[in-house]
Design a protein around this motif. Structure first.
Motif, PDB file in Angstrom:
ATOM      1  N   ILE A  12      21.788  58.403  34.729  1.00  0.00           N
ATOM      2  CA  ILE A  12      21.903  58.558  33.284  1.00  0.00           C
ATOM      3  C   ILE A  12      20.641  59.266  32.817  1.00  0.00           C
ATOM      4  O   ILE A  12      19.536  58.755  32.994  1.00  0.00           O
ATOM      5  CB  ILE A  12      22.059  57.193  32.589  1.00  0.00           C
ATOM      6  N   PRO A  13      20.774  60.460  32.221  1.00  0.00           N
ATOM      7  CA  PRO A  13      19.591  61.205  31.807  1.00  0.00           C
ATOM      8  C   PRO A  13      18.867  60.549  30.635  1.00  0.00           C
ATOM      9  O   PRO A  13      19.505  60.038  29.716  1.00  0.00           O
ATOM     10  CB  PRO A  13      20.133  62.576  31.414  1.00  0.00           C
ATOM     11  N   VAL A  14      17.547  60.575  30.692  1.00  0.00           N
ATOM     12  CA  VAL A  14      16.727  60.032  29.609  1.00  0.00           C
ATOM     13  C   VAL A  14      15.570  60.988  29.328  1.00  0.00           C
ATOM     14  O   VAL A  14      15.164  61.761  30.190  1.00  0.00           O
ATOM     15  CB  VAL A  14      16.181  58.617  29.935  1.00  0.00           C
ATOM     16  N   THR A  15      15.048  60.909  28.116  1.00  0.00           N
ATOM     17  CA  THR A  15      13.868  61.693  27.767  1.00  0.00           C
ATOM     18  C   THR A  15      12.669  60.793  27.498  1.00  0.00           C
ATOM     19  O   THR A  15      11.543  61.262  27.469  1.00  0.00           O
ATOM     20  CB  THR A  15      14.139  62.582  26.530  1.00  0.00           C
ATOM     21  N   HIS A  65      18.387  67.025  33.959  1.00  0.00           N
ATOM     22  CA  HIS A  65      19.471  66.291  33.316  1.00  0.00           C
ATOM     23  C   HIS A  65      19.276  66.400  31.804  1.00  0.00           C
ATOM     24  O   HIS A  65      18.146  66.383  31.334  1.00  0.00           O
ATOM     25  CB  HIS A  65      19.425  64.794  33.663  1.00  0.00           C
ATOM     26  N   THR A  66      20.370  66.473  31.053  1.00  0.00           N
ATOM     27  CA  THR A  66      20.278  66.541  29.606  1.00  0.00           C
ATOM     28  C   THR A  66      21.167  65.469  28.986  1.00  0.00           C
ATOM     29  O   THR A  66      22.377  65.461  29.225  1.00  0.00           O
ATOM     30  CB  THR A  66      20.741  67.924  29.099  1.00  0.00           C
ATOM     31  N   PRO A  67      20.605  64.557  28.192  1.00  0.00           N
ATOM     32  CA  PRO A  67      21.437  63.561  27.517  1.00  0.00           C
ATOM     33  C   PRO A  67      22.469  64.244  26.611  1.00  0.00           C
ATOM     34  O   PRO A  67      22.193  65.282  26.022  1.00  0.00           O
ATOM     35  CB  PRO A  67      20.438  62.757  26.687  1.00  0.00           C
ATOM     36  N   SER A  68      23.665  63.656  26.532  1.00  0.00           N
ATOM     37  CA  SER A  68      24.705  64.222  25.673  1.00  0.00           C
ATOM     38  C   SER A  68      25.672  63.139  25.226  1.00  0.00           C
ATOM     39  O   SER A  68      26.087  62.314  26.023  1.00  0.00           O
ATOM     40  CB  SER A  68      25.496  65.303  26.414  1.00  0.00           C
ATOM     41  N   GLU A  69      26.038  63.192  23.956  1.00  0.00           N
ATOM     42  CA  GLU A  69      27.026  62.243  23.462  1.00  0.00           C
ATOM     43  C   GLU A  69      28.419  62.857  23.391  1.00  0.00           C
ATOM     44  O   GLU A  69      29.373  62.198  23.016  1.00  0.00           O
ATOM     45  CB  GLU A  69      26.628  61.664  22.107  1.00  0.00           C
ATOM     46  N   GLU A 118      19.002  57.308  24.083  1.00  0.00           N
ATOM     47  CA  GLU A 118      18.653  58.659  24.515  1.00  0.00           C
ATOM     48  C   GLU A 118      19.665  59.701  24.055  1.00  0.00           C
ATOM     49  O   GLU A 118      19.488  60.884  24.283  1.00  0.00           O
ATOM     50  CB  GLU A 118      18.540  58.701  26.042  1.00  0.00           C
ATOM     51  N   GLY A 119      20.767  59.239  23.424  1.00  0.00           N
ATOM     52  CA  GLY A 119      21.800  60.153  22.973  1.00  0.00           C
ATOM     53  C   GLY A 119      22.925  60.354  23.969  1.00  0.00           C
ATOM     54  O   GLY A 119      23.720  61.282  23.833  1.00  0.00           O
ATOM     55  N   ASN A 120      23.016  59.500  24.990  1.00  0.00           N
ATOM     56  CA  ASN A 120      24.089  59.572  25.974  1.00  0.00           C
ATOM     57  C   ASN A 120      25.305  58.779  25.527  1.00  0.00           C
ATOM     58  O   ASN A 120      25.174  57.667  25.029  1.00  0.00           O
ATOM     59  CB  ASN A 120      23.636  58.987  27.321  1.00  0.00           C
ATOM     60  N   ARG A 121      26.471  59.326  25.768  1.00  0.00           N
ATOM     61  CA  ARG A 121      27.727  58.603  25.588  1.00  0.00           C
ATOM     62  C   ARG A 121      27.992  57.876  26.908  1.00  0.00           C
ATOM     63  O   ARG A 121      28.068  58.488  27.968  1.00  0.00           O
ATOM     64  CB  ARG A 121      28.841  59.593  25.282  1.00  0.00           C
TER      65      ARG A 121
END
Length: 132
Positions: A12-15, A65-69, A118-121
């Protein structure tokens, strides 16, 4: 070829690793193990037996990796034995519920979807009440 599990690993990507670790530990009531390497930080979800279970991490890869919702693969994390217990922890920990606890079918249990800090769905699944 057949598999015991269709998934063997996830990231799971995080920043912000500290923020993400705090969120997931609060939501799942777990302690995660941290590993920092050159160019990558990881924080592992606990497994009883790593040789038998599906493993995964939070991952700060410096941009790989890029967080995405709303883009990419949707993973379902285990919310057994009661998905509502997990759902109830999401907003107090800083996340947002997108799909509340929803009954799929008697043979498939329940699901829910949330946006993490982080903005991940990310989705949840539990087999509570499944009729076999």
């Amino acid at each position: 070829m057949t598999f015991d599990n269709a998934i063997s690993w996830f990231e799971i990507p995080v920043t912000d690793m500290e923020r993400a670790q705090k969120f997931y530990e609060a939501v799942f009531d777990i302690t995660m193990q941290r590993m920092d390497m050159p160019g990558m930080k990881m924080c592992f979800f606990p497994l009883t037996d790593p040789m038998k279970g599906v493993g995964g991490t939070l991952c700060d890869s410096g941009g790989f990796h890029t967080p995405s919702e709303d883009k990419g693969t949707l993973i379902y994390l285990n919310a057994n034995p009661n998905i509502q217990t997990i759902v109830d922890r999401i907003e107090p920990a800083g996340g947002k519920i997108v799909v509340p606890k929803t009954h799929i079918a008697p043979e498939y249990g329940y699901m829910a979807v949330f946006i993490d800090t982080e903005g991940n769905r990310v989705a949840l699944h539990s087999v509570e009440g499944v009729v076999m």
